[in-house]
Design a protein around this motif. Structure first.
Motif, PDB file in Angstrom:
ATOM      1  N   GLU A   1       6.587  28.087  -0.444  1.00 47.01           N
ATOM      2  CA  GLU A   1       7.996  27.831  -0.738  1.00 47.01           C
ATOM      3  C   GLU A   1       8.344  26.350  -0.551  1.00 47.01           C
ATOM      4  N   GLY A   2       7.343  25.506  -0.604  1.00 45.54           N
ATOM      5  CA  GLY A   2       7.560  24.071  -0.471  1.00 45.54           C
ATOM      6  C   GLY A   2       7.305  23.577   0.943  1.00 45.54           C
ATOM      7  N   VAL A   3       7.289  22.257   1.073  1.00 40.75           N
ATOM      8  CA  VAL A   3       7.069  21.628   2.381  1.00 40.75           C
ATOM      9  C   VAL A   3       8.396  21.549   3.116  1.00 40.75           C
ATOM     10  N   ASN A   4       8.450  22.162   4.276  1.00 45.66           N
ATOM     11  CA  ASN A   4       9.661  22.138   5.091  1.00 45.66           C
ATOM     12  C   ASN A   4       9.279  22.220   6.571  1.00 45.66           C
ATOM     13  N   GLN A   5      10.268  22.217   7.434  1.00 50.62           N
ATOM     14  CA  GLN A   5       9.992  22.229   8.862  1.00 50.62           C
ATOM     15  C   GLN A   5       9.131  23.412   9.274  1.00 50.62           C
TER      16      GLN A   5
ATOM     17  N   GLY B   1      -6.659  16.706 -10.652  1.00 49.45           N
ATOM     18  CA  GLY B   1      -6.011  17.878 -10.083  1.00 49.45           C
ATOM     19  C   GLY B   1      -6.698  18.426  -8.846  1.00 49.45           C
ATOM     20  N   GLN B   2      -7.685  17.673  -8.316  1.00 49.31           N
ATOM     21  CA  GLN B   2      -8.367  18.115  -7.092  1.00 49.31           C
ATOM     22  C   GLN B   2      -7.440  18.013  -5.882  1.00 49.31           C
ATOM     23  N   LEU B   3      -6.509  17.082  -5.956  1.00 49.72           N
ATOM     24  CA  LEU B   3      -5.468  16.938  -4.940  1.00 49.72           C
ATOM     25  C   LEU B   3      -4.124  16.840  -5.649  1.00 49.72           C
ATOM     26  N   ILE B   4      -3.083  17.323  -4.993  1.00 56.43           N
ATOM     27  CA  ILE B   4      -1.739  17.220  -5.568  1.00 56.43           C
ATOM     28  C   ILE B   4      -0.803  16.594  -4.555  1.00 56.43           C
ATOM     29  N   SER B   5       0.194  15.901  -5.055  1.00 60.61           N
ATOM     30  CA  SER B   5       1.219  15.330  -4.183  1.00 60.61           C
ATOM     31  C   SER B   5       2.155  16.427  -3.707  1.00 60.61           C
ATOM     32  N   LEU B   6       2.306  16.532  -2.405  1.00 63.00           N
ATOM     33  CA  LEU B   6       3.148  17.581  -1.831  1.00 63.00           C
ATOM     34  C   LEU B   6       4.624  17.224  -1.845  1.00 63.00           C
ATOM     35  N   CYS B   7       4.902  15.927  -1.804  1.00 63.86           N
ATOM     36  CA  CYS B   7       6.302  15.487  -1.720  1.00 63.86           C
ATOM     37  C   CYS B   7       6.564  14.326  -2.679  1.00 63.86           C
TER      38      CYS B   7
ATOM     39  N   SER C   1       7.111  25.423   7.459  1.00 66.66           N
ATOM     40  CA  SER C   1       5.745  25.451   6.921  1.00 66.66           C
ATOM     41  C   SER C   1       4.867  24.367   7.553  1.00 66.66           C
ATOM     42  N   LEU C   2       5.458  23.221   7.871  1.00 64.58           N
ATOM     43  CA  LEU C   2       4.683  22.139   8.484  1.00 64.58           C
ATOM     44  C   LEU C   2       4.194  22.515   9.880  1.00 64.58           C
ATOM     45  N   LYS C   3       4.936  23.340  10.567  1.00 64.67           N
ATOM     46  CA  LYS C   3       4.543  23.743  11.925  1.00 64.67           C
ATOM     47  C   LYS C   3       3.266  24.577  11.925  1.00 64.67           C
ATOM     48  N   MET C   4       2.941  25.185  10.801  1.00 65.56           N
ATOM     49  CA  MET C   4       1.782  26.073  10.718  1.00 65.56           C
ATOM     50  C   MET C   4       0.612  25.460   9.949  1.00 65.56           C
ATOM     51  N   ALA C   5       0.822  24.317   9.318  1.00 67.25           N
ATOM     52  CA  ALA C   5      -0.208  23.727   8.452  1.00 67.25           C
ATOM     53  C   ALA C   5      -0.985  22.636   9.192  1.00 67.25           C
ATOM     54  N   PRO C   6      -2.328  22.678   9.171  1.00 69.46           N
ATOM     55  CA  PRO C   6      -3.129  21.638   9.821  1.00 69.46           C
ATOM     56  C   PRO C   6      -3.094  20.315   9.044  1.00 69.46           C
TER      57      PRO C   6
ATOM     58  N   MET D   1       0.855  -1.174   0.000  1.00 72.61           N
ATOM     59  CA  MET D   1       0.000   0.000   0.000  1.00 72.61           C
ATOM     60  C   MET D   1       0.900   1.236   0.000  1.00 72.61           C
ATOM     61  N   GLU D   2       0.785   2.039  -1.052  1.00 73.61           N
ATOM     62  CA  GLU D   2       1.631   3.218  -1.180  1.00 73.61           C
ATOM     63  C   GLU D   2       0.879   4.460  -0.726  1.00 73.61           C
ATOM     64  N   TYR D   3       1.481   5.203   0.193  1.00 72.87           N
ATOM     65  CA  TYR D   3       0.877   6.415   0.739  1.00 72.87           C
ATOM     66  C   TYR D   3       1.619   7.647   0.226  1.00 72.87           C
ATOM     67  N   CYS D   4       0.869   8.711  -0.016  1.00 72.46           N
ATOM     68  CA  CYS D   4       1.509   9.960  -0.405  1.00 72.46           C
ATOM     69  C   CYS D   4       0.877  11.125   0.364  1.00 72.46           C
ATOM     70  N   LEU D   5       1.667  12.169   0.546  1.00 73.51           N
ATOM     71  CA  LEU D   5       1.210  13.358   1.261  1.00 73.51           C
ATOM     72  C   LEU D   5       0.531  14.277   0.255  1.00 73.51           C
ATOM     73  N   VAL D   6      -0.750  14.613   0.505  1.00 75.37           N
ATOM     74  CA  VAL D   6      -1.505  15.381  -0.479  1.00 75.37           C
ATOM     75  C   VAL D   6      -2.261  16.542   0.154  1.00 75.37           C
ATOM     76  N   ALA D   7      -2.658  17.483  -0.706  1.00 72.56           N
ATOM     77  CA  ALA D   7      -3.498  18.609  -0.311  1.00 72.56           C
ATOM     78  C   ALA D   7      -4.102  19.203  -1.571  1.00 72.56           C
ATOM     79  N   SER D   8      -5.006  20.133  -1.402  1.00 67.81           N
ATOM     80  CA  SER D   8      -5.544  20.851  -2.558  1.00 67.81           C
ATOM     81  C   SER D   8      -4.516  21.875  -3.024  1.00 67.81           C
ATOM     82  N   LYS D   9      -4.687  22.334  -4.254  1.00 70.71           N
ATOM     83  CA  LYS D   9      -3.761  23.350  -4.777  1.00 70.71           C
ATOM     84  C   LYS D   9      -3.845  24.636  -3.953  1.00 70.71           C
ATOM     85  N   ALA D  10      -5.071  25.004  -3.556  1.00 69.09           N
ATOM     86  CA  ALA D  10      -5.250  26.228  -2.771  1.00 69.09           C
ATOM     87  C   ALA D  10      -4.562  26.113  -1.413  1.00 69.09           C
ATOM     88  N   PHE D  11      -4.655  24.928  -0.797  1.00 70.43           N
ATOM     89  CA  PHE D  11      -4.019  24.713   0.503  1.00 70.43           C
ATOM     90  C   PHE D  11      -2.503  24.805   0.362  1.00 70.43           C
ATOM     91  N   ALA D  12      -1.976  24.157  -0.679  1.00 70.10           N
ATOM     92  CA  ALA D  12      -0.526  24.181  -0.898  1.00 70.10           C
ATOM     93  C   ALA D  12      -0.030  25.608  -1.142  1.00 70.10           C
TER      94      ALA D  12
END
Length: 298
Positions: A181-185, A254-260, A187-192, A164-175
């Motif tokens: 500036e990308g997913v990093n330490q 395109g309703q969800l995009i892979s963040l990483c 930005s992750l601290k502020m994102a639900p 089972m392959e898992y990926c980190l996703v969100a909407s384009k608006a959320f991203a």
């Protein structure tokens, strides 16, 4: 030790399943006092406690072994009775399976549907984390389980299903809002985020592995529904770690995009079933292995 009195084992099984001496008594058409006496008699017979009278009521290690034995005997009886008494009314076979929520949301229903359509089965699906489903076999609550653990319990065997392959996703608006500036330490601290519950460490392991952040350093909604992850992410209120198999159409649209991209998490799943499984249970087991191997990556 003399032979077991199966009325005593039935009492134990009902008390554990219904979490109530009163409800167990009603189910067995006896008094609550009689249920207590049967549990006491069973404990005297085996020379040790068989359950812990707390809330929830749990079986002791000895009680778990007795429950597992009782469930197996009931399975064998259900297969034998129609052969010996073909004119006797057929009762539904009670089958309890322990499965992780992500499998339920993706491939597992397809696996069990043919058997449910063609056989009289009363199914109990126990939803548990993939690392803990074998506990339900050990306790006697389930007769089969989907797990990330390969080694089977004594009396059981395991079959590799796939990955089972898992990926980190969100909407384009959320991203755009939280990860400009990308997913990093930082930005992750502020994102639900979203996780299944406080016991779900898959999200925690993923973030710790790739971004060296502890769970206490970011915040996370708890939602006990894999299916609910998708609309929450599509609405742009959170990001989540989710099986790629579950969101194929959302990714294409395109309703969800892979963040990483390139940082997927892969979990290998196994099916565990009793060595002596036969009849309807065997058909269910075969279907689960067949469909699991068809749907999951290899």
């Amino acid at each position: 030790m003399a032979n077991f009195d199966y009325k005593l084992l039935a009492a134990l099984a009902e008390v554990i399943e219904l979490q109530s001496f009163e409800l167990a008594a009603q189910k067995l058409f006896i008094s609550q006092s009689a249920i207590s006496q049967r549990i006491k008699a069973l404990e005297e017979h085996v020379g040790q406690p068989v359950l812990i009278r707390n809330q929830p009521i749990v079986a002791t290690p000895a009680g778990e072994q007795l429950l597992s034995h009782f469930k197996k005997v009931k399975q064998l009886e259900h297969e034998l009775v129609p052969l010996l008494s073909p004119d006797q009314p057929i009762k539904p076979m009670k089958i309890s399976l322990a499965v992780n929520a992500d499998s339920i949301a993706t491939w597992f229903i397809d696996a069990i549907t043919p058997v449910l359509k063609n056989h009289l089965v009363e199914l109990n699906l126990i939803i548990e984390h993939e690392e803990r489903t074998l506990d339900k076999l050990r306790s006697g609550q389930a007769i089969g389980a989907v797990s990330t653990i390969e080694k089977p319990l004594k009396g059981y065997r395991s079959f590799k299903l796939g990955e089972m392959e898992y990926c980190l996703v969100a909407s384009k608006a959320f991203a755009k809002k939280y990860f400009p500036e990308g997913v990093n330490q930082n930005s992750l601290k502020m994102a639900p985020a979203i996780s299944y519950d406080h016991k779900d460490d898959m999200h925690v392991r993923y973030i710790a592995r790739h971004f060296n952040l502890a769970a206490s350093e970011y915040y996370c909604h708890s939602v006990r529904s894999s299916e609910a992850f998708i609309p929450l992410a599509k609405q742009g209120v959170a990001y989540c770690l989710i099986p790629k198999l579950q969101i194929e159409q959302e990714l294409i649209a395109g309703q969800l995009i892979s963040l990483c991209p390139g940082k997927e998490l892969v979990e290998t799943l196994y099916w565990h079933s009793w060595v002596l499984v036969k009849g309807v249970n065997k058909k269910i087991s075969e279907q689960i292995v067949s469909i699991g191997r068809e749907k999951l990556a290899h």
